[in-house]
Design an enzyme around this catalytic site. Structure first.
Site, PDB file in Angstrom:
ATOM      1  CG  ASP A   6     -13.132  -7.599   1.392  1.00 21.49           C
ATOM      2  OD1 ASP A   6     -13.333  -7.748   2.614  1.00 21.49           O
ATOM      3  OD2 ASP A   6     -13.360  -8.484   0.545  1.00 21.49           O
ATOM      4  CE  LYS A  45     -12.594 -11.520   1.668  1.00 23.13           C
ATOM      5  NZ  LYS A  45     -13.631 -11.183   0.700  1.00 23.13           N
TER       6      LYS A  45
END
Ligand SMILES: NC(=O)C1=CN([C@@H]2O[C@H](COP(=O)(O)OP(=O)(O)OC[C@H]3O[C@@H](n4cnc5c(N)ncnc54)[C@H](OP(=O)(O)O)[C@@H]3O)[C@@H](O)[C@H]2O)C=CC1
Ligand SMILES: N[C@@H](CC=O)C(=O)O
Ligand code: NA
Length: 372
Positions: free
Chosen positions: A230, A234
């Site tokens: 995750d 980003k």
């Protein structure tokens, strides 16, 4: 009086973020209906993975009963090409709100955009998978080099925090971004702030993971947070916006916190039920850092000049701003030519339904301004 403007909204994904978004949309729709000229928002479709409710006549669904109406709906789920067709043939402009974390939906963004459908989304997959998909999306979008719909994804990094808009403005006004670093995961921030707080103490790591899931901070499968992917997604998005052609979120070093023995778990539930077996290892990490008077945090950094991106654990002195974060806070520091050695810093809650939905609603407002 000038004629009202009509906008048709489809919300795909009605979990923590999707539900909060629909309630923000209801309030926005009320405010816009009182403007001169008014804008009429019609919520024409809501869906989850196995259910859909849509209006064949493009009349708005009810904001007060959509949830029970969806639960009792017998309409067959629309394959994506049919969804594109349905939105492209709406009487006026249509906007897709993708509140899923689904890769297939994200892969089809160029199809939606090319048919004039705008998209707002907190889903990272479209912008952090293969570089070719990123190129296709912005070749189709009107706010890229295309002539289709508009696309915005502020909540894909730092939830509602103004991270992408800040970076875009730095780049578009001619600043030179040298480095971006900080804490990019609400889940990881919450886990380490509560399991390893400054000053000692803290709960069991596995119990904090369960709490983060209950609070709506984790990805649908918390392993996608704990494996570092995750955060890697980003950083891929930020690096691309800063001008680096990062191929994928697995093309640079990413530290995973998934114990080797649990890599083969067949479900998130099995993983969560076995995670307490590894609390001892996390306690060791905490004790080691404490002996040096430090705490451990999960961080990421992008060095633009060196084209170097990395994600993983680092130790920090108790006095460091990263050690002092609270709750699910993110902190993102932009080191640029203009800002010199005092970086521009964005800090605040980086996960949670309401704050994430705020970024999505904010993006929707941007699209409405561009469409009219
Ligand atoms: N939660 C947060 O703090 C943040 C989340 N995000 C992003 O927001 C998105 C949503 O997160 P969140 O609301 O927490 O996740 P949830 O798991 O709570 O909700 C996801 C929703 O998407 C639905 N869904 C999955 N696949 C499909 C599909 N193919 N078609 C239609 N619906 C589908 C699920 O259906 P079903 O109900 O049937 O499972 C569910 O309703 C994710 O991309 C996440 O990364 C970004 C920033 C912060
Ligand atoms: N799971 C993510 C949600 C936001 O992107 C996080 O914890 O930061
Ligand atoms: Na953001």
């Amino acid at each position: 009086m000038p004629a009202p403007r009509n906008v048709y909204i489809a919300v795909v994904g009605v979990g923590g973020v999707g539900k909060a978004f629909i309630s923000q949309l209801e309030a926005l729709s009320h405010r816009l209906s009182h403007r001169r000229p008014p804008t009429n928002i019609s919520l024409i479709l809501v869906s989850r993975s196995s259910q859909i409710l849509f209006s064949e006549s493009y009349r708005s669904l009810s904001f007060s009963t959509w949830e029970s109406d969806l639960a009792s709906s017998k309409q067959p789920v629309l394959p994506i090409p049919d969804l594109v067709e349905y939105l492209a043939t709406a009487p006026e402009k249509a906007i897709l709100v993708d509140n899923t974390s689904n890769q297939n939906v994200a892969d089809c963004y160029p199809q939606f955009l090319r048919r004039g459908i705008s998209i707002v989304t907190p889903n990272k997959k479209g912008f952090s998978s293969d570089f070719a998909l990123w190129q296709d999306i912005f070749a189709a979008a009107a706010n890229g080099s295309g002539s289709g719909g508009y696309i915005f994804h502020e909540s894909s990094v730092g939830a509602g925090l103004p991270v992408l808009s800040t970076l875009k403005e730095l780049v578009e006004t001619g600043d030179e971004v040298a480095r971006i670093e900080g804490v990019f995961s609400g889940t990881m921030s919450f886990l380490f702030n509560s399991f390893m707080p400054v000053g000692g103490g803290g709960g069991q790591f596995s119990a904090e993971v369960k709490k983060a899931k209950e609070l709506g901070y984790t990805e649908p499968d918390p392993r996608d947070d704990l494996n570092g992917l995750d955060v890697a997604r980003k950083l891929t998005i930020l690096a691309r916006l800063a001008g680096l052609e990062v191929e994928s979120p697995t093309s640079f070093p990413v530290q995973s916190l998934i114990p080797k023995e649990l890599e083969s778990c067949s479900s998130g539930d099995e993983f969560l039920s076995r995670l307490p077996e590894f609390d001892g290892e996390m306690d060791k990490l905490k004790e080691e850092a404490a002996r040096e008077g430090k705490v451990v945090r999960f961080v990421g950094s992008i060095d633009v000049a060196k084209k170097d991106v990395k994600v993983g654990l680092e130790k920090f002195d108790a006095s460091h701003p990263i050690a002092a974060l609270k709750g699910s806070d993110n902190i993102i520091s932009f080191y640029t030519k203009r800002y010199g050695s005092n970086p521009l810093i964005v800090q605040g809650a980086g996960a949670g339904g309401e704050v994430t939905a705020m970024g999505v609603t904010g993006d929707l407002i941007k699209v409405l301004q561009l469409l009219h």
